[in-house]
Write a protein that holds these residues in place. Structure first.
Motif, short mmCIF file in Angstrom:
data_model
loop_
_atom_site.label_atom_id
_atom_site.label_comp_id
_atom_site.label_asym_id
_atom_site.label_seq_id
_atom_site.Cartn_x
_atom_site.Cartn_y
_atom_site.Cartn_z
N MET A 1 0.82 -1.19 0.00
CA MET A 1 0.00 0.00 0.00
C MET A 1 0.87 1.25 0.00
O MET A 1 0.54 2.23 -0.64
N GLY A 2 1.97 1.24 0.70
CA GLY A 2 2.86 2.38 0.76
C GLY A 2 3.81 2.44 -0.42
O GLY A 2 4.52 3.41 -0.59
N ASN A 3 3.87 1.38 -1.23
CA ASN A 3 4.78 1.35 -2.38
C ASN A 3 4.09 1.93 -3.60
O ASN A 3 3.23 1.32 -4.20
N LYS A 4 4.53 3.12 -3.95
CA LYS A 4 3.97 3.76 -5.14
C LYS A 4 5.03 3.73 -6.22
O LYS A 4 6.17 4.12 -6.00
N THR A 5 4.61 3.30 -7.37
CA THR A 5 5.55 3.24 -8.47
C THR A 5 5.64 4.62 -9.12
O THR A 5 4.79 5.49 -8.92
N GLU A 6 6.68 4.79 -9.91
CA GLU A 6 6.86 6.05 -10.65
C GLU A 6 5.67 6.28 -11.59
O GLU A 6 5.25 7.40 -11.82
N LYS A 7 5.12 5.19 -12.10
CA LYS A 7 3.96 5.28 -12.99
C LYS A 7 2.75 5.84 -12.26
O LYS A 7 2.02 6.69 -12.79
N ASP A 8 2.54 5.41 -11.00
CA ASP A 8 1.43 5.92 -10.19
C ASP A 8 1.62 7.41 -9.88
O ASP A 8 0.67 8.20 -9.96
N VAL A 9 2.84 7.78 -9.54
CA VAL A 9 3.14 9.17 -9.23
C VAL A 9 2.92 10.04 -10.46
O VAL A 9 2.32 11.12 -10.37
N GLN A 10 3.38 9.59 -11.62
CA GLN A 10 3.19 10.35 -12.85
C GLN A 10 1.72 10.43 -13.23
O GLN A 10 1.24 11.48 -13.68
N ALA A 11 0.97 9.37 -13.03
CA ALA A 11 -0.46 9.38 -13.32
C ALA A 11 -1.17 10.40 -12.43
O ALA A 11 -2.07 11.12 -12.90
N TYR A 12 -0.76 10.47 -11.17
CA TYR A 12 -1.35 11.43 -10.26
C TYR A 12 -1.00 12.86 -10.69
O TYR A 12 -1.86 13.74 -10.69
N ARG A 13 0.24 13.10 -11.06
CA ARG A 13 0.64 14.43 -11.54
C ARG A 13 -0.16 14.84 -12.77
O ARG A 13 -0.59 15.98 -12.89
N ASP A 14 -0.36 13.90 -13.68
CA ASP A 14 -1.14 14.20 -14.89
C ASP A 14 -2.59 14.52 -14.53
O ASP A 14 -3.20 15.43 -15.10
N TYR A 15 -3.14 13.77 -13.57
CA TYR A 15 -4.51 14.01 -13.11
C TYR A 15 -4.63 15.41 -12.50
O TYR A 15 -5.56 16.15 -12.81
N LYS A 17 -2.75 17.96 -13.04
CA LYS A 17 -2.56 18.96 -14.10
C LYS A 17 -3.85 19.18 -14.88
O LYS A 17 -4.16 20.32 -15.26
N THR A 18 -4.62 18.13 -15.12
CA THR A 18 -5.87 18.28 -15.87
C THR A 18 -6.95 18.97 -15.04
O THR A 18 -7.83 19.63 -15.59
N LYS A 19 -6.90 18.84 -13.72
CA LYS A 19 -7.92 19.42 -12.86
C LYS A 19 -7.59 20.84 -12.39
O LYS A 19 -8.48 21.56 -11.95
#
Length: 155
Positions: A1-15, A17-19
């Protein structure tokens, strides 16, 4: 649960940015200038009209303030001042009309909760900090001015 991949972090940043809304500073400055200018022009019209009707400068200024506050509260009550403020930004929020709006809006919104617990408790929700810090700052500056005058720094 505490392990966030770089892909998850980038997806969150993109989200995010869109909002996140994008604001154009030059356009917002023009809108604020036009809105504030319109309010000030109305104020000057009221002031000049009152003086033309034979009132002295101080009485004319009082009527100008009263009418601008009344119009702001009226426009707040019919749900127009919020739209003006959203479009004009600081141009609508900085003058006395914006302060009147900040007092009237919570009073109107919480009216359904009653006179005491609704209007009485919530009326200064937005304006309260402005009043508090305005009084605090002016008191502090007055104290500093008095100290400087007593020390002979200013006359």
């Amino acid at each position: 649960m505490g392990n966030k991949t770089e892909k998850d972090v980038q997806a969150y940043r993109d989200y995010v940015k869109t909002k996140t809304p994008v604001h154009g500073l030059p356009l917002n400055m023009v809108k604020a200038f036009l809105t504030g200018g319109a309010i000030c022009t109305l104020g000057e019209f009221i002031l000049n009209y009152a003086e033309k009707m034979g009132l002295d400068k101080d009485t004319s200024a009082s009527w100008c303030c009263i009418l601008l506050i009344f119009l702001s509260v009226l426009l707040t009550g019919v749900n127009l001042y919020g739209r003006i403020a959203k479009w004009g930004g600081a141009g609508a929020l900085v003058p006395i009309t914006g302060f009147a709006n900040s007092v009237a809006a919570p009073a109107i919104e919480y009216k359904k909760e009653g006179q005491v617990m609704g209007i009485g408790c919530k009326i200064f929700t937005i304006a309260g900090p402005v009043i508090l810090y305005g009084i605090f700052t002016s008191s502090l500056l007055g104290l500093l001015w008095w100290i400087a005058k007593e020390m002979g720094v200013i006359r």
